[in-house]
Enzyme design. Structure first.
Site, short mmCIF file in Angstrom:
data_model
loop_
_atom_site.label_atom_id
_atom_site.label_comp_id
_atom_site.label_asym_id
_atom_site.label_seq_id
_atom_site.Cartn_x
_atom_site.Cartn_y
_atom_site.Cartn_z
N GLU A 276 0.80 -1.39 -0.05
CA GLU A 276 0.05 0.05 0.10
C GLU A 276 1.05 1.19 -0.09
O GLU A 276 0.47 2.27 0.71
CB GLU A 276 -1.04 -0.13 1.39
CG GLU A 276 -0.30 -0.11 2.44
CD GLU A 276 0.13 -1.14 3.14
OE1 GLU A 276 0.39 -2.32 2.37
OE2 GLU A 276 0.30 -1.35 4.58
N HIS A 300 -8.11 -3.93 -1.29
CA HIS A 300 -7.36 -4.15 -0.24
C HIS A 300 -6.23 -3.08 -0.31
O HIS A 300 -6.20 -2.15 0.96
CB HIS A 300 -6.47 -5.52 -0.03
CG HIS A 300 -5.97 -5.78 1.24
ND1 HIS A 300 -6.36 -6.35 2.17
CD2 HIS A 300 -4.57 -5.44 1.11
CE1 HIS A 300 -5.47 -6.51 3.25
NE2 HIS A 300 -4.41 -5.70 2.69
N GLU A 301 -5.66 -2.90 -1.16
CA GLU A 301 -4.56 -1.83 -1.08
C GLU A 301 -5.03 -0.52 -1.01
O GLU A 301 -4.57 0.42 -0.11
CB GLU A 301 -3.35 -1.95 -2.17
CG GLU A 301 -2.60 -3.24 -2.26
CD GLU A 301 -2.31 -3.98 -1.06
OE1 GLU A 301 -1.94 -3.26 0.00
OE2 GLU A 301 -1.97 -5.12 -0.66
N HIS A 304 -6.06 0.48 2.44
CA HIS A 304 -5.11 0.85 3.48
C HIS A 304 -4.77 2.32 3.52
O HIS A 304 -4.29 2.96 4.40
CB HIS A 304 -3.70 0.27 2.92
CG HIS A 304 -3.22 -1.06 3.58
ND1 HIS A 304 -3.55 -1.40 4.96
CD2 HIS A 304 -3.15 -2.28 3.08
CE1 HIS A 304 -3.10 -2.55 5.09
NE2 HIS A 304 -3.08 -3.07 4.02
N GLU A 323 -4.05 -4.58 9.27
CA GLU A 323 -4.49 -5.43 8.07
C GLU A 323 -5.80 -5.91 8.67
O GLU A 323 -6.53 -6.33 7.60
CB GLU A 323 -3.43 -6.66 7.98
CG GLU A 323 -2.09 -6.63 7.74
CD GLU A 323 -2.01 -5.79 6.22
OE1 GLU A 323 -3.24 -5.81 5.41
OE2 GLU A 323 -1.06 -5.03 5.84
N ASP A 380 8.75 -9.84 9.94
CA ASP A 380 8.65 -10.76 9.01
C ASP A 380 8.14 -12.12 9.30
O ASP A 380 7.45 -12.94 8.67
CB ASP A 380 9.76 -10.85 7.90
CG ASP A 380 9.80 -9.63 7.22
OD1 ASP A 380 8.90 -8.93 7.10
OD2 ASP A 380 10.96 -9.26 6.42
N TYR A 388 -5.02 -10.43 9.49
CA TYR A 388 -5.80 -10.38 8.53
C TYR A 388 -7.19 -10.79 8.94
O TYR A 388 -8.18 -10.25 8.95
CB TYR A 388 -5.50 -10.73 7.10
CG TYR A 388 -4.29 -10.35 6.43
CD1 TYR A 388 -2.89 -10.61 7.05
CD2 TYR A 388 -4.32 -9.38 5.57
CE1 TYR A 388 -1.64 -10.18 6.27
CE2 TYR A 388 -3.21 -8.90 4.87
CZ TYR A 388 -2.15 -9.18 5.34
OH TYR A 388 -0.90 -8.49 4.90
N1 BES Z 1 0.86 -4.32 3.79
C1 BES Z 1 0.63 -5.71 3.03
C2 BES Z 1 1.88 -6.47 2.56
C3 BES Z 1 2.93 -6.66 3.59
C4 BES Z 1 2.69 -7.06 4.84
C5 BES Z 1 4.50 -6.45 3.23
C6 BES Z 1 3.68 -7.07 5.91
C7 BES Z 1 5.35 -6.61 4.15
C8 BES Z 1 4.97 -6.82 5.53
C9 BES Z 1 -0.28 -5.56 1.87
O1 BES Z 1 -1.17 -4.63 2.18
C10 BES Z 1 -1.10 -6.88 1.79
O2 BES Z 1 -1.70 -7.32 2.69
N2 BES Z 1 -0.88 -7.72 0.65
C11 BES Z 1 -1.72 -8.90 0.42
C12 BES Z 1 -2.82 -8.84 -0.41
C13 BES Z 1 -4.20 -9.04 0.32
C14 BES Z 1 -5.28 -8.71 -0.73
C15 BES Z 1 -4.31 -9.68 1.29
C16 BES Z 1 -0.73 -9.95 -0.14
O3 BES Z 1 0.52 -9.33 -0.34
O4 BES Z 1 -1.02 -10.96 -0.40
ZN ZN Z 2 -2.81 -5.34 3.69
#
Ligand code: BES
Ligand code: ZN
Length: 617
Positions: A276, A300-301, A304, A323, A380, A388
């Protein structure tokens, strides 16, 4: 008199961010593709939050080469503290004298990134889609910004940003372009690109990308940016929904605060579905499925832009506030555009992801809690569907308790109270309770909420009753497959006629839940009759491969390995390696060896851990 310093509530930063607060950052970088590094300087303005108590500023820093440090223009003493994994080697800067409360000091640090930088991926022309030019992009969430430049790398601090970026190729950043100076040509074929982020943002939203990038409109305030040879298909995928989504969420929360909402479709090694970054969502090319069935990632993004980017979790221990809220809003967008049954359909898919994650970690694991203890840990490592989906289910539960209409009035209130701020779960609780205090009925309902269980109990929450109208048909079909061999069921292409790709995803997930895996001949039949192996929708292809791998079908190993060389999104790559190694570990290892340079450093490290139980970075 000394002013009390607030205790730091983020355990994943080494910075003394409650003593000094960064208010503005200027990032001046030259993108040097030949050397795969950024070279330049960063200038931070720090406001003192105390009265002459501290004469040192400590910043997060990891694998960065520091040239010199100046305070208000004068060279200053500095040192790198001993490494403290996984947080890095903090940079300690000495001030000659203390300063008064609220005084500002300007710290200029000359920096170069190194090859150990975990936030940047550098691609050779061969790794891009038209193979003409090199490419680079950043991914700073959660704690990788510190490997680009020293900073207060915590979501608990927000500052405005100026970007002055020099590159031979177009640049995208998480700020609005400074139009009248955008693309000033310099000598040596380079151009300076300037951006400004006027809304204060945390370090993890700092973002840069540069490569052979062109843009096309996907709405009145939106463009998609990508490689010129992919532009038209990316435009088609996103132009039908983007503005609808923005309009829908503006009605649920309040108007979009950032100006433009754009999407950058990255090369396939991008490790996430989407990120995002403000102004420009970064997204994987795997959402370009030619059926517009994966645009929920964009919903989703986009969401955010309120939850996360305006109202931010104070630390990664409260990641559900980012999330969980975003998943909740994403599904409200889907409901507004496609109807309430879609929200439930998406929640059912989410519930499956939640159970998978809980099973993966184990039902008592710390990372299955809504609020996690991340002291000494790398955020991480805690990443999964749990914040989520447990977060979504928590908000859905609150919505059900107080009633949808009343919860609807809480949403803009919450996002107004914390606009521009960072908060933790306790502030969320206090705000919710306070909002409904004068409403006896809602307060009574909230009294029944077992906060401690929701916040601190590991494992699954209670499962709500979702509307199953969009999944019933695929549950039926999966039961027919379960009856094979032995029943009279004859699979035919018509079985899946009229089903969306996402319904097929749910069908395949059901097949994967069978205690007795399909026989390899049956998984082959399924692929042939339904045309699954060749699906352009990677969500479908990925799950079909999982079905075959679970069936122990060795003939799918080559196509799986081929897919693993085509996509670097961790959602697919990590589970595919785990399943592949069960069927054929030597192929899993040789495939990883072959493609490890294609993967992003974060993905490479994660797969290495999954396959060999160690960390690569
Ligand atoms: N912010 C996240 C991606 C993220 C989280 C990167 C933690 C690094 C550390 C992003 O908004 C996200 O949740 N992406 C999901 C997509 C979604 C539709 C659930 C993904 O990457 O799968
Ligand atoms: Zn997210």
């Amino acid at each position: 008199m000394a002013t009390g310093i607030a205790p730091a509530r983020d355990p994943n930063t080494l910075s003394n961010y409650t003593t000094w607060i960064c208010t503005h950052t200027t990032a001046n970088f030259d993108i040097i593709f030949d050397q795969k590094r950024l070279v330049g300087s960063v200038v931070h303005k720090f406001r003192s939050a105390t009265d002459s108590v501290s004469q040192e500023i400590i910043l997060d820093c990891n694998h960065v080469a520091i040239g010199d440090v100046k305070i208000d223009g004068k060279p200053s003493d500095w040192e790198l503290l001993p490494p403290l994994e996984p947080y890095g080697t903090a940079l300690k800067i000495r001030l000659e004298q203390g300063v008064k409360l609220n005084d500002i000091v300007e710290v200029e640090i000359s920096v170069q990134t190194t090859e150990k930088c975990t936030a940047l991926q550098w691609l050779t022309p061969a790794q891009t889609s038209n193979m003409k030019h090199p490419y680079m992009f950043s991914q700073c969430q959660a704690i990788h910004a510190r490997s680009i430049f020293p900073c207060q790398d915590t979501p608990d601090v927000k500052c405005t940003i100026d970007f002055n970026i020099t590159s031979p190729l177009p640049v995208i950043a998480s700020g609005l372009p400074v139009r009248d100076s955008l693309g000033e040509p310099l000598s040596h074929g380079k151009t300076i690109y300037r951006f400004h982020q006027r809304v204060p943002i945390p370090s993890y939203l700092f973002a840069l990308a540069s490569g052979d990038i062109s843009e096309a409109a996907i709405g009145p305030r939106s463009v998609v940016a990508t490689s010129p040879d992919k532009l038209r298909e990316c435009q088609w995928e996103l132009e039908a929904d983007t503005e609808k989504f923005i309009g829908a969420i503006e009605k649920i929360v309040y108007p979009y605060a950032w100006g433009e909402y754009n999407v950058l479709i990255l090369p396939p090694s991008f490790p996430y579905g989407g990120m995002e970054n403000p102004i420009f969502t970064f997204a994987t090319p795997s959402i370009i499925s030619k059926d517009r069935e994966n645009v929920d990632v964009i919903a989703h993004e986009l969401a955010h832009s309120w939850s996360g980017n305006l109202v931010t979790n104070a630390s990664w221990e409260h990641f559900w506030l980012n999330e969980g809220w975003t998943t909740y809003l994403e599904r409200r967008i889907l409901a507004a555009v496609h109807g309430e049954s879609y929200r439930h359909f998406s929640a059912i898919i989410g519930w499956k992801a939640l159970t998978d994650s809980v099973n993966h970690f184990g039902h008592n694991h710390e990372f299955t809690k809504l609020i996690t203890d991340l002291k000494g840990k790398d955020p991480d490592d805690a990443f999964s569907s749990i914040p989520y989906e447990k977060g979504f289910n928590f908000l859905f539960h609150v919505e059900t308790l107080v009633g949808k209409q009343k919860f609807d009035s809480f949403i803009p209130h919450y996002f107004t109270v914390f606009k521009g701020k960072s908060l933790d779960s306790y502030e969320f609780k206090a705000t919710l309770v306070e909002f409904f205090r004068s409403d006896t009925e809602a307060s009574k309902a909230l009294d029944t909420l077992d906060w401690d269980t929701w916040f601190y109990a590991p494992g699954l929450p209670p499962k709500p009753q979702f509307d199953t109208s969009l999944v019933d048909v695929v549950y039926d079909l999966s039961r027919k497959w379960q009856s094979l061999p032995g029943s009279s069921f004859k699979p035919q292409p018509d079985d899946i006629k009229g089903l969306t790709a996402n319904q097929i995803v749910v069908f395949l997930e059901q097949i994967l839940l069978f205690e007795r895996p399909l026989a390899p001949e049956l998984s082959k039949t399924m692929g042939d009759v339904y045309g699954l192996a060749k699906s352009e929708n990677i969500e479908v292809a990925n799950l079909y491969f999982q079905v075959c791998l679970k069936a122990g079908d060795d003939s799918i190993v080559d196509s799986t390995a081929e897919l693993l060389g085509r996509i670097g999104r961790m959602k697919f790559v990590r589970p595919l390696y785990r399943s592949l190694q069960k069927v054929n570990r030597p192929v899993a290892i040789s495939t990883f060896e072959k493609y490890q340079d294609f993967y992003h450093p974060i993905c490479r490290a994660m797969v290495e851990k999954d396959l060999f139980g160690k960390k690569a970075i």
